[in-house]
Design an enzyme around this catalytic site. Structure first.
Site, PDB file in Angstrom:
ATOM      1  N   GLU A  46       0.989  -1.172   0.025  1.00 22.18           N
ATOM      2  CA  GLU A  46       0.218  -0.180  -0.225  1.00 22.18           C
ATOM      3  C   GLU A  46       1.024   1.181   0.037  1.00 22.18           C
ATOM      4  O   GLU A  46       1.818   1.444   0.829  1.00 22.18           O
ATOM      5  CB  GLU A  46      -1.042   0.064   1.147  1.00 22.18           C
ATOM      6  CG  GLU A  46      -1.692   1.178   1.616  1.00 22.18           C
ATOM      7  CD  GLU A  46      -2.508   1.611   0.469  1.00 22.18           C
ATOM      8  OE1 GLU A  46      -3.407   0.931  -0.239  1.00 22.18           O
ATOM      9  OE2 GLU A  46      -2.425   2.895  -0.200  1.00 22.18           O
ATOM     10  N   CYS A  81     -12.325   4.147   0.779  1.00 18.78           N
ATOM     11  CA  CYS A  81     -13.784   4.109   1.622  1.00 18.78           C
ATOM     12  C   CYS A  81     -13.577   4.612   3.101  1.00 18.78           C
ATOM     13  O   CYS A  81     -13.913   5.398   3.502  1.00 18.78           O
ATOM     14  CB  CYS A  81     -14.309   2.496   1.768  1.00 18.78           C
ATOM     15  SG  CYS A  81     -15.516   2.641   2.953  1.00 18.78           S
ATOM     16  N   CYS A 122     -16.317   6.929   1.836  1.00 15.08           N
ATOM     17  CA  CYS A 122     -17.468   6.603   2.491  1.00 15.08           C
ATOM     18  C   CYS A 122     -17.590   6.788   4.231  1.00 15.08           C
ATOM     19  O   CYS A 122     -18.464   7.385   4.608  1.00 15.08           O
ATOM     20  CB  CYS A 122     -18.050   5.109   2.527  1.00 15.08           C
ATOM     21  SG  CYS A 122     -17.248   4.156   1.141  1.00 15.08           S
ATOM     22  N   LYS A 147     -16.824  10.806   5.013  1.00 16.44           N
ATOM     23  CA  LYS A 147     -17.896  11.602   4.318  1.00 16.44           C
ATOM     24  C   LYS A 147     -19.132  11.354   5.242  1.00 16.44           C
ATOM     25  O   LYS A 147     -19.946  12.443   5.246  1.00 16.44           O
ATOM     26  CB  LYS A 147     -18.365  10.876   2.900  1.00 16.44           C
ATOM     27  CG  LYS A 147     -19.471  11.386   1.990  1.00 16.44           C
ATOM     28  CD  LYS A 147     -20.643  10.987   2.309  1.00 16.44           C
ATOM     29  CE  LYS A 147     -20.645   9.586   2.225  1.00 16.44           C
ATOM     30  NZ  LYS A 147     -20.795   8.611   0.763  1.00 16.44           N
ATOM     31  N   TYR A 206     -23.084  11.121  -7.350  1.00 13.50           N
ATOM     32  CA  TYR A 206     -22.912  10.970  -5.896  1.00 13.50           C
ATOM     33  C   TYR A 206     -22.336  11.886  -5.202  1.00 13.50           C
ATOM     34  O   TYR A 206     -22.902  12.527  -4.180  1.00 13.50           O
ATOM     35  CB  TYR A 206     -22.308   9.773  -5.567  1.00 13.50           C
ATOM     36  CG  TYR A 206     -22.946   8.499  -5.916  1.00 13.50           C
ATOM     37  CD1 TYR A 206     -23.313   7.526  -4.946  1.00 13.50           C
ATOM     38  CD2 TYR A 206     -23.222   8.003  -7.262  1.00 13.50           C
ATOM     39  CE1 TYR A 206     -23.970   6.324  -5.207  1.00 13.50           C
ATOM     40  CE2 TYR A 206     -23.606   6.639  -7.411  1.00 13.50           C
ATOM     41  CZ  TYR A 206     -24.133   5.957  -6.317  1.00 13.50           C
ATOM     42  OH  TYR A 206     -24.963   4.691  -6.566  1.00 13.50           O
ATOM     43  N   GLU A 242     -23.667  14.617  -2.288  1.00 12.38           N
ATOM     44  CA  GLU A 242     -23.408  14.618  -1.189  1.00 12.38           C
ATOM     45  C   GLU A 242     -22.585  15.779  -0.559  1.00 12.38           C
ATOM     46  O   GLU A 242     -23.121  16.323   0.421  1.00 12.38           O
ATOM     47  CB  GLU A 242     -22.475  13.325  -0.843  1.00 12.38           C
ATOM     48  CG  GLU A 242     -23.267  11.931  -1.256  1.00 12.38           C
ATOM     49  CD  GLU A 242     -22.719  10.521  -0.796  1.00 12.38           C
ATOM     50  OE1 GLU A 242     -23.367   9.713  -0.878  1.00 12.38           O
ATOM     51  OE2 GLU A 242     -21.568  10.553  -0.977  1.00 12.38           O
ATOM     52  N   THR A 244     -18.071   0.062  -2.396  1.00 12.15           N
ATOM     53  CA  THR A 244     -17.183  -0.768  -1.314  1.00 12.15           C
ATOM     54  C   THR A 244     -17.562  -2.131  -1.015  1.00 12.15           C
ATOM     55  O   THR A 244     -16.938  -3.252  -1.063  1.00 12.15           O
ATOM     56  CB  THR A 244     -16.952   0.132   0.016  1.00 12.15           C
ATOM     57  OG1 THR A 244     -15.698   0.794  -0.323  1.00 12.15           O
ATOM     58  CG2 THR A 244     -16.721  -0.766   1.128  1.00 12.15           C
ATOM     59  N   ALA A 273     -27.212   3.829  -2.128  1.00 13.09           N
ATOM     60  CA  ALA A 273     -27.773   5.117  -1.532  1.00 13.09           C
ATOM     61  C   ALA A 273     -26.682   6.348  -1.782  1.00 13.09           C
ATOM     62  O   ALA A 273     -25.393   6.177  -2.120  1.00 13.09           O
ATOM     63  CB  ALA A 273     -27.812   4.931   0.152  1.00 13.09           C
ATOM     64  N   HIS A 279     -46.431   1.082  13.285  1.00 10.64           N
ATOM     65  CA  HIS A 279     -46.943   2.679  13.381  1.00 10.64           C
ATOM     66  C   HIS A 279     -46.496   3.199  14.619  1.00 10.64           C
ATOM     67  O   HIS A 279     -46.500   2.337  15.713  1.00 10.64           O
ATOM     68  CB  HIS A 279     -48.446   2.494  13.317  1.00 10.64           C
ATOM     69  CG  HIS A 279     -49.048   3.849  13.318  1.00 10.64           C
ATOM     70  ND1 HIS A 279     -49.169   4.641  12.033  1.00 10.64           N
ATOM     71  CD2 HIS A 279     -49.676   4.795  14.142  1.00 10.64           C
ATOM     72  CE1 HIS A 279     -49.446   5.585  12.192  1.00 10.64           C
ATOM     73  NE2 HIS A 279     -50.121   5.606  13.357  1.00 10.64           N
ATOM     74  N   GLU A 309     -43.231   2.178   7.517  1.00 12.09           N
ATOM     75  CA  GLU A 309     -44.797   1.555   7.275  1.00 12.09           C
ATOM     76  C   GLU A 309     -45.135   1.743   5.693  1.00 12.09           C
ATOM     77  O   GLU A 309     -46.055   1.187   5.347  1.00 12.09           O
ATOM     78  CB  GLU A 309     -45.645   1.857   8.310  1.00 12.09           C
ATOM     79  CG  GLU A 309     -46.206   3.083   8.225  1.00 12.09           C
ATOM     80  CD  GLU A 309     -47.194   3.741   9.387  1.00 12.09           C
ATOM     81  OE1 GLU A 309     -48.024   2.830   9.616  1.00 12.09           O
ATOM     82  OE2 GLU A 309     -46.974   4.637  10.147  1.00 12.09           O
TER      83      GLU A 309
HETATM   84  P1  NDP Z   1     -20.709   9.998 -10.713  1.00 15.04           P
HETATM   85  O1  NDP Z   1     -20.434   8.970 -11.683  1.00 15.04           O
HETATM   86  O2  NDP Z   1     -21.718   9.542  -9.681  1.00 15.04           O
HETATM   87  O3  NDP Z   1     -21.179  11.195 -11.385  1.00 15.04           O
HETATM   88  C1  NDP Z   1     -20.342  12.018 -12.289  1.00 15.04           C
HETATM   89  C2  NDP Z   1     -20.988  13.259 -12.576  1.00 15.04           C
HETATM   90  O4  NDP Z   1     -20.111  13.975 -13.410  1.00 15.04           O
HETATM   91  C3  NDP Z   1     -22.308  13.051 -13.558  1.00 15.04           C
HETATM   92  O5  NDP Z   1     -23.006  13.940 -13.221  1.00 15.04           O
HETATM   93  C4  NDP Z   1     -21.591  13.146 -14.725  1.00 15.04           C
HETATM   94  O6  NDP Z   1     -22.603  13.592 -15.693  1.00 15.04           O
HETATM   95  C5  NDP Z   1     -20.448  14.266 -14.726  1.00 15.04           C
HETATM   96  N1  NDP Z   1     -19.422  14.018 -15.704  1.00 15.04           N
HETATM   97  C6  NDP Z   1     -19.007  12.774 -16.091  1.00 15.04           C
HETATM   98  N2  NDP Z   1     -17.922  13.182 -16.851  1.00 15.04           N
HETATM   99  C7  NDP Z   1     -17.625  14.534 -16.850  1.00 15.04           C
HETATM  100  C8  NDP Z   1     -16.948  15.507 -17.558  1.00 15.04           C
HETATM  101  N3  NDP Z   1     -16.094  15.200 -18.441  1.00 15.04           N
HETATM  102  N4  NDP Z   1     -17.219  16.699 -17.400  1.00 15.04           N
HETATM  103  C9  NDP Z   1     -18.042  17.476 -16.712  1.00 15.04           C
HETATM  104  N5  NDP Z   1     -18.836  16.576 -16.250  1.00 15.04           N
HETATM  105  C10 NDP Z   1     -18.777  15.093 -16.355  1.00 15.04           C
HETATM  106  O7  NDP Z   1     -19.166  10.365 -10.048  1.00 15.04           O
HETATM  107  P2  NDP Z   1     -18.710  10.746  -8.713  1.00 15.04           P
HETATM  108  O8  NDP Z   1     -17.633  11.448  -9.087  1.00 15.04           O
HETATM  109  O9  NDP Z   1     -19.638  11.532  -8.032  1.00 15.04           O
HETATM  110  O10 NDP Z   1     -18.607   9.395  -7.707  1.00 15.04           O
HETATM  111  C11 NDP Z   1     -17.823   8.272  -8.407  1.00 15.04           C
HETATM  112  C12 NDP Z   1     -18.189   6.954  -7.945  1.00 15.04           C
HETATM  113  O11 NDP Z   1     -17.878   6.712  -6.727  1.00 15.04           O
HETATM  114  C13 NDP Z   1     -19.617   6.828  -8.230  1.00 15.04           C
HETATM  115  O12 NDP Z   1     -20.117   6.468  -9.485  1.00 15.04           O
HETATM  116  C14 NDP Z   1     -19.946   5.795  -7.109  1.00 15.04           C
HETATM  117  O13 NDP Z   1     -20.151   4.381  -7.763  1.00 15.04           O
HETATM  118  C15 NDP Z   1     -19.043   6.099  -5.946  1.00 15.04           C
HETATM  119  N6  NDP Z   1     -19.127   6.671  -4.850  1.00 15.04           N
HETATM  120  C16 NDP Z   1     -20.582   6.179  -4.145  1.00 15.04           C
HETATM  121  C17 NDP Z   1     -21.225   6.703  -3.149  1.00 15.04           C
HETATM  122  C18 NDP Z   1     -21.988   6.102  -2.356  1.00 15.04           C
HETATM  123  O14 NDP Z   1     -22.271   5.051  -2.589  1.00 15.04           O
HETATM  124  N7  NDP Z   1     -22.950   6.785  -1.708  1.00 15.04           N
HETATM  125  C19 NDP Z   1     -20.554   7.985  -2.551  1.00 15.04           C
HETATM  126  C20 NDP Z   1     -19.515   8.739  -3.453  1.00 15.04           C
HETATM  127  C21 NDP Z   1     -18.993   8.068  -4.527  1.00 15.04           C
HETATM  128  P3  NDP Z   1     -23.572  12.723 -16.658  1.00 15.04           P
HETATM  129  O15 NDP Z   1     -24.465  12.091 -15.935  1.00 15.04           O
HETATM  130  O16 NDP Z   1     -24.218  13.655 -17.772  1.00 15.04           O
HETATM  131  O17 NDP Z   1     -22.523  11.723 -17.579  1.00 15.04           O
END
Ligand code: NDP
Length: 447
Positions: free
Chosen positions: A35, A43, A48, A51, A177, A181, A311, A341, A436, A441
């Site tokens: 690592e 995560c 996660c 955050k 996401y 968030e 994760t 979520a 309830h 529910e």
């Molecule tokens: P996401 O994939 O969720 O969202 C990316 C966003 O950026 C979309 O709105 C997309 O638009 C936009 N986008 C993509 N490429 C470009 C670009 N070149 N220029 C401008 N906008 C762009 O990515 P995140 O970074 O938010 O998160 C990454 C991943 O991490 C998630 O997909 C998820 O799997 C994981 N994650 C999970 C969480 C959870 O479980 N609660 C929390 C945080 C992260 P469009 O939709 O139009 O393509």
């Protein structure tokens, strides 16, 4: 017994790598894990866990305001970012220690440093040559930083946990996401937040009605959304303030610009080409259903494979890898009905097919919705409605999707996901007596 230094060499100490290393060692393999940063990975160290702690911290803003309607005499409260930041970072350090302990207790040798692959069975770790029967790539993913003049003035979620001070005005790029968030987090802490997205769709992939509800509530709270905007350049003034120029909108002044436009697999400079490991167009390791790459002795799990960037999925892949290779128990991950979520304010959660996906796949579907103001929000005068939706196959009556936004939606959905995974019918939901008064529910009261 064998010519190799180790039976298994794991590159990356995140969720997938740690699980694979620990379980493989428990099955009797001689395991080392490298690592380069901190054991725990995205995560635990910069995703996660910290955050979610910030989300808890942010939620107090609303709880303290609502408490007054419940009779509490709440004096004016101040928020100290350094206190929360440092407590969260201390918790992350504690967890890092626990993860390292788990590995060493299972006789996994933890090696600090950046490992690169030099052949099907060989690794270089800071000049040290190491051999292994099997190599597992679990190097994760990293935030994408866009390329335009001044882009270097922005940060990613990696840096967000370490800010010296809370920004007053935040621009977040992306509508997924992380954008939603962190928009909630910064907004609750009092910042003026603008989300700038290239399309007009937030949280693509989630059910449309749930996404719309988040958008409506977020805008009501004061989060600004700019859609169909592309970044052109960012200027940094003498005072450190940023001016963000974009097509489709006037420039925005900000103290912080954060990119949340997706994450790319960590394969650059890993030497995988030396072993004939194929990467896809996004740089992800191409693997088969058993996590094996195009090089027989090299496997990959987690975000580096860009399958489902979550994760719990990486953990399952790590477990399946270890059981299959070293536990004499061939196992494959079932990717159907993975609950997910978004810890926005309020949070949303989902399992199974959206209404749109179900209509495409099944043809005839029935949907049941409950659009309600949670009891607590009513007394608090908080005009935020929750929305629950069941998607049901008309032919079989099976519940094929549940989508929710509202307080504690992720906590409620985890239990409801069991029913979807088990293939239960809507009539079986109806047979359950409501508990309830709860929000959950509603799941058994939709008619
Ligand atoms: P996401 O994939 O969720 O969202 C990316 C966003 O950026 C979309 O709105 C997309 O638009 C936009 N986008 C993509 N490429 C470009 C670009 N070149 N220029 C401008 N906008 C762009 O990515 P995140 O970074 O938010 O998160 C990454 C991943 O991490 C998630 O997909 C998820 O799997 C994981 N994650 C999970 C969480 C959870 O479980 N609660 C929390 C945080 C992260 P469009 O939709 O139009 O393509």
């Amino acid at each position: 017994m064998t010519a190799y230094d180790y039976d298994l060499f794991v590159i990356g100490g995140g969720s997938g790598g740690v699980r694979a290393a620990r379980v493989s060692a428990a099955h009797g393999a001689r395991v080392a894990l490298a690592e380069e940063h901190k054991v725990g990975g995205t995560c635990v160290i910069r995703g996660c866990v910290p955050k979610k702690l910030l989300v808890y911290g942010a939620h107090f803003a609303e709880d303290l305001a609502d408490a007054r309607r419940f009779g509490w005499n709440v004096p004016k409260c101040d928020f100290s970012w350094p206190v929360l930041r440092d407590n969260v970072l201390a918790e992350v350090t504690r967890l890092e220690g626990l993860y390292t302990d788990t590995l060493t207790k299972h006789d996994v040798e933890v090696l600090k440093g950046r490992a690169t692959v030099t052949g099907p069975h060989s690794i270089d770790l800071a000049g040290r040559k190491i051999t292994a029967g099997t190599i597992l790539v679990a190097s994760g993913a990293t935030p994408i930083v866009p390329d335009f003049p001044g882009a270097e003035h922005g940060i990613t979620s990696n840096e967000a946990f370490h800010l010296d001070a809370l920004p007053e005005r935040v621009v977040i790029a992306g509508g997924g996401y992380i954008a939603n968030e962190f928009a909630g987090i910064f907004h609750e802490f009092g910042a003026k937040v603008s989300i700038v997205n290239r399309s007009d769709v937030i949280l693509r992939g989630y059910d449309e009605s749930i996404r719309d509800r988040l958008l409506t509530i977020s805008m009501m709270k004061g989060i600004e959304f700019k859609f169909h905007c592309a970044f052109e350049r960012v200027e940094k003034g003498e005072d450190g303030r940023l001016t963000v120029h974009m097509s489709g909108s006037d420039p925005i002044e900000a103290d912080l610009l954060m990119y949340a436009i997706g994450r790319k697999p960590n394969t650059a400079g890993l030497g995988l080409e030396t072993a004939g490991v194929d990467l896809d167009g996004n740089g992800a390791v191409v693997v088969n259903a058993d996590n094996q790459s195009t090089c027989d002795s090299i496997y990959a799990v987690g975000d580096v494979t860009n399958r489902v960037q979550l994760t719990p999925v990486a953990i399952r892949e790590g477990q399946a890898f270890a059981d299959t290779l070293f536990g004499n128990k061939p196992t494959r991950v079932d990717y159907e009905n993975i609950p997910a979520a978004v810890f926005s304010h309020p949070p949303l959660a989902s399992v199974g097919m959206t209404e749109g996906q179900a209509r495409n796949k099944l043809g005839s579907v029935k949907t049941y919705t409950s659009d309600f103001r949670p009891m607590k929000n009513v007394l608090a005068n908080r005009n935020e409605r929750a929305l629950y939706k069941l998607v049901v196959d008309s032919e079989t009556d099976q519940v094929v999707g549940i989508h929710m936004i509202g307080p504690d939606a992720p906590e409620i959905l985890q239990a409801a996901a069991i029913a979807v995974k088990a293939g239960l019918k809507k009539s079986q939901f109806d047979e359950v007596v409501a508990l309830h008064p709860t929000m959950s529910e509603e799941l058994v009261l939709m008619r």
